[in-house]
Write a protein that holds these residues in place. Structure first.
Motif, PDB file in Angstrom:
ATOM      1  N   SER A 147       0.875  -1.165   0.000  1.00  0.00           N
ATOM      2  CA  SER A 147       0.000   0.000   0.000  1.00  0.00           C
ATOM      3  C   SER A 147       0.912   1.214   0.000  1.00  0.00           C
ATOM      4  N   VAL A 148       0.773   2.085  -1.004  1.00  0.00           N
ATOM      5  CA  VAL A 148       1.797   3.081  -1.292  1.00  0.00           C
ATOM      6  C   VAL A 148       1.297   4.497  -1.018  1.00  0.00           C
ATOM      7  N   THR A 149       2.151   5.286  -0.389  1.00  0.00           N
ATOM      8  CA  THR A 149       1.979   6.734  -0.306  1.00  0.00           C
ATOM      9  C   THR A 149       3.113   7.375  -1.096  1.00  0.00           C
ATOM     10  N   GLY A 150       2.750   8.242  -2.038  1.00  0.00           N
ATOM     11  CA  GLY A 150       3.759   8.953  -2.820  1.00  0.00           C
ATOM     12  C   GLY A 150       3.760  10.427  -2.482  1.00  0.00           C
ATOM     13  N   LEU A 151       4.949  10.981  -2.261  1.00  0.00           N
ATOM     14  CA  LEU A 151       5.106  12.409  -1.983  1.00  0.00           C
ATOM     15  C   LEU A 151       5.977  13.043  -3.054  1.00  0.00           C
ATOM     16  N   ASP A 152       5.589  14.220  -3.496  1.00  0.00           N
ATOM     17  CA  ASP A 152       6.394  14.954  -4.472  1.00  0.00           C
ATOM     18  C   ASP A 152       6.167  16.448  -4.266  1.00  0.00           C
ATOM     19  N   LEU A 153       7.209  17.243  -4.491  1.00  0.00           N
ATOM     20  CA  LEU A 153       7.084  18.697  -4.378  1.00  0.00           C
ATOM     21  C   LEU A 153       6.234  19.297  -5.489  1.00  0.00           C
ATOM     22  N   SER A 154       6.206  18.640  -6.641  1.00  0.00           N
ATOM     23  CA  SER A 154       5.612  19.224  -7.843  1.00  0.00           C
ATOM     24  C   SER A 154       4.166  18.781  -8.039  1.00  0.00           C
ATOM     25  N   GLU A 155       3.248  19.721  -8.010  1.00  0.00           N
ATOM     26  CA  GLU A 155       1.845  19.404  -8.290  1.00  0.00           C
ATOM     27  C   GLU A 155       1.656  18.974  -9.741  1.00  0.00           C
ATOM     28  N   ALA A 156       2.483  19.487 -10.631  1.00  0.00           N
ATOM     29  CA  ALA A 156       2.383  19.085 -12.036  1.00  0.00           C
ATOM     30  C   ALA A 156       2.725  17.615 -12.204  1.00  0.00           C
ATOM     31  N   MET A 157       3.764  17.155 -11.514  1.00  0.00           N
ATOM     32  CA  MET A 157       4.108  15.734 -11.530  1.00  0.00           C
ATOM     33  C   MET A 157       2.982  14.912 -10.904  1.00  0.00           C
ATOM     34  N   LEU A 158       2.459  15.376  -9.796  1.00  0.00           N
ATOM     35  CA  LEU A 158       1.413  14.625  -9.099  1.00  0.00           C
ATOM     36  C   LEU A 158       0.160  14.490  -9.953  1.00  0.00           C
ATOM     37  N   ALA A 159      -0.178  15.509 -10.719  1.00  0.00           N
ATOM     38  CA  ALA A 159      -1.362  15.430 -11.578  1.00  0.00           C
ATOM     39  C   ALA A 159      -1.216  14.302 -12.589  1.00  0.00           C
ATOM     40  N   ARG A 160      -0.038  14.158 -13.161  1.00  0.00           N
ATOM     41  CA  ARG A 160       0.202  13.073 -14.113  1.00  0.00           C
ATOM     42  C   ARG A 160       0.203  11.716 -13.411  1.00  0.00           C
ATOM     43  N   ALA A 161       0.766  11.686 -12.205  1.00  0.00           N
ATOM     44  CA  ALA A 161       0.793  10.433 -11.458  1.00  0.00           C
ATOM     45  C   ALA A 161      -0.618   9.984 -11.084  1.00  0.00           C
ATOM     46  N   ARG A 162      -1.470  10.913 -10.694  1.00  0.00           N
ATOM     47  CA  ARG A 162      -2.840  10.548 -10.307  1.00  0.00           C
ATOM     48  C   ARG A 162      -3.594   9.936 -11.479  1.00  0.00           C
ATOM     49  N   ALA A 163      -3.361  10.453 -12.674  1.00  0.00           N
ATOM     50  CA  ALA A 163      -4.034   9.896 -13.850  1.00  0.00           C
ATOM     51  C   ALA A 163      -3.563   8.477 -14.129  1.00  0.00           C
ATOM     52  N   LYS A 164      -2.271   8.189 -13.876  1.00  0.00           N
ATOM     53  CA  LYS A 164      -1.705   6.867 -14.167  1.00  0.00           C
ATOM     54  C   LYS A 164      -2.029   5.828 -13.093  1.00  0.00           C
ATOM     55  N   THR A 165      -2.271   6.289 -11.866  1.00  0.00           N
ATOM     56  CA  THR A 165      -2.398   5.346 -10.749  1.00  0.00           C
ATOM     57  C   THR A 165      -3.833   5.186 -10.270  1.00  0.00           C
ATOM     58  N   ALA A 166      -4.778   5.755 -10.977  1.00  0.00           N
ATOM     59  CA  ALA A 166      -6.183   5.663 -10.558  1.00  0.00           C
ATOM     60  C   ALA A 166      -6.596   4.203 -10.393  1.00  0.00           C
ATOM     61  N   GLY A 167      -7.263   3.902  -9.294  1.00  0.00           N
ATOM     62  CA  GLY A 167      -7.724   2.543  -9.037  1.00  0.00           C
ATOM     63  C   GLY A 167      -6.708   1.647  -8.359  1.00  0.00           C
ATOM     64  N   LYS A 168      -5.498   2.133  -8.140  1.00  0.00           N
ATOM     65  CA  LYS A 168      -4.449   1.358  -7.480  1.00  0.00           C
ATOM     66  C   LYS A 168      -4.381   1.744  -5.996  1.00  0.00           C
ATOM     67  N   PRO A 169      -3.775   0.895  -5.158  1.00  0.00           N
ATOM     68  CA  PRO A 169      -3.652   1.212  -3.729  1.00  0.00           C
ATOM     69  C   PRO A 169      -2.540   2.226  -3.482  1.00  0.00           C
ATOM     70  N   ILE A 170      -2.701   3.411  -4.084  1.00  0.00           N
ATOM     71  CA  ILE A 170      -1.673   4.446  -4.070  1.00  0.00           C
ATOM     72  C   ILE A 170      -2.322   5.784  -3.712  1.00  0.00           C
ATOM     73  N   ARG A 171      -1.782   6.441  -2.687  1.00  0.00           N
ATOM     74  CA  ARG A 171      -2.205   7.779  -2.310  1.00  0.00           C
ATOM     75  C   ARG A 171      -1.069   8.742  -2.623  1.00  0.00           C
ATOM     76  N   LEU A 172      -1.405   9.871  -3.225  1.00  0.00           N
ATOM     77  CA  LEU A 172      -0.392  10.817  -3.675  1.00  0.00           C
ATOM     78  C   LEU A 172      -0.645  12.190  -3.058  1.00  0.00           C
ATOM     79  N   TYR A 173       0.416  12.784  -2.502  1.00  0.00           N
ATOM     80  CA  TYR A 173       0.305  14.079  -1.847  1.00  0.00           C
ATOM     81  C   TYR A 173       1.486  14.956  -2.223  1.00  0.00           C
ATOM     82  N   ALA A 174       1.266  16.283  -2.154  1.00  0.00           N
ATOM     83  CA  ALA A 174       2.384  17.213  -2.214  1.00  0.00           C
ATOM     84  C   ALA A 174       3.124  17.136  -0.890  1.00  0.00           C
ATOM     85  N   GLY A 175       4.424  16.920  -0.938  1.00  0.00           N
ATOM     86  CA  GLY A 175       5.186  16.773   0.293  1.00  0.00           C
ATOM     87  C   GLY A 175       6.676  16.874   0.054  1.00  0.00           C
TER      88      GLY A 175
END
Length: 260
Positions: free
Chosen positions: A78-106
């Protein structure tokens, strides 16, 4: 090496740089995974150093467009992903939808995550950009559960790989002269300026990463340079000069464990 002081403006520049790169990030071999062979090689590498997931929790730092988060989820975390870049996170959210992955700015140097909360911390191509790796490693030790493991995939782009790195670098230079290359990208100067101001400005040597992990309190530290299966798979999508250049670089994984 002397650590730079914690510098918010430098972090802002790092964030802005990777936000700018996000639009084309997944188009480049070595960023996105382009083949089943490469994906299997990545999974084998992480499994070798992190062991069985067994429903554990993983923290993917500088998660970018979600490439490593997806691999960790495939291994069973079960994955938590942190990244400084909201632009990167937006692309990651589109790719990881439906997976056990939570993504935050951090911030990888100050995650705001709870003590002893993760089984695994993983990073790819983060450590060489950190303003303060010693503080980061202490933070990663804090959020890991006792016995939890860290896996750091990174590269020393300054110093050639031990052994055949220097002659390969010379060959890469010759191949570049015969290749029809476009002018340097607009972001090249920005990248060079950032690199000159981070902790590892003289090169991210795995032995130094290992030493700093030990100082932070990690044990069972190992350096693994056997990433050949990954590099072979990536190389099928690269021109000759780029394959030679990457082969000349010291690319590695450093793993370690929190005591307990």
């Amino acid at each position: 090496m002397t650590a730079l002081h914690h510098n918010l403006s430098l972090k802002d520049e790092i964030r802005d740089y990777w936000s700018m790169r996000s639009e084309n990030f997944d188009s480049q071999p070595g960023h996105e995974i382009f083949s089943a062979d490469e994906r299997r090689a990545w999974l084998a590498l992480f499994a070798r150093h992190l062991g069985e997931a067994s429903g554990g929790r993983a923290l993917d730092l500088a998660s970018g467009t979600g490439v490593i988060s997806l691999l960790l989820a495939e291994l069973g975390y079960s994955v938590t992903g942190l990244d400084l870049s909201e632009a990167m996170l937006a692309r990651a959210r589109a790719k990881t939808a439906g997976k056990p992955i939570r993504l935050y700015a951090g911030d990888a140097e100050d995650t705001l995550e709870a003590d002893d909360s993760y089984d695994v911390v993983a990073t790819r191509h983060l450590v060489w950009t950190l303003p303060d790796p010693p503080a980061s490693f202490r933070e990663w030790l804090r959020v890991l559960k006792p016995g939890g493991r860290v896996a750091i995939v990174d590269v020393d782009m300054t110093n050639p790989r031990p052994g055949n790195g220097r002659p390969l670098r010379l060959l890469a230079g010759i191949a570049r002269r015969f290749a029809k290359l476009p002018p340097p990208a607009a972001h090249a100067a920005m990248h060079a300026d950032i690199v000159s101001r981070v902790y590892f400005s003289q090169g991210c040597r795995p032995e130094e990463v290992a030493r700093l992990l030990g100082e932070a309190g990690f044990v069972g530290i190992a350096i693994d340079r056997d990433l050949h299966a990954i590099h072979r798979a990536q190389g099928r999508f690269m021109p000759l000069h780029k394959r030679l250049e990457r082969a000349s670089q010291d690319r590695f994984l450093v793993s370690a464990r929190k005591p307990g």
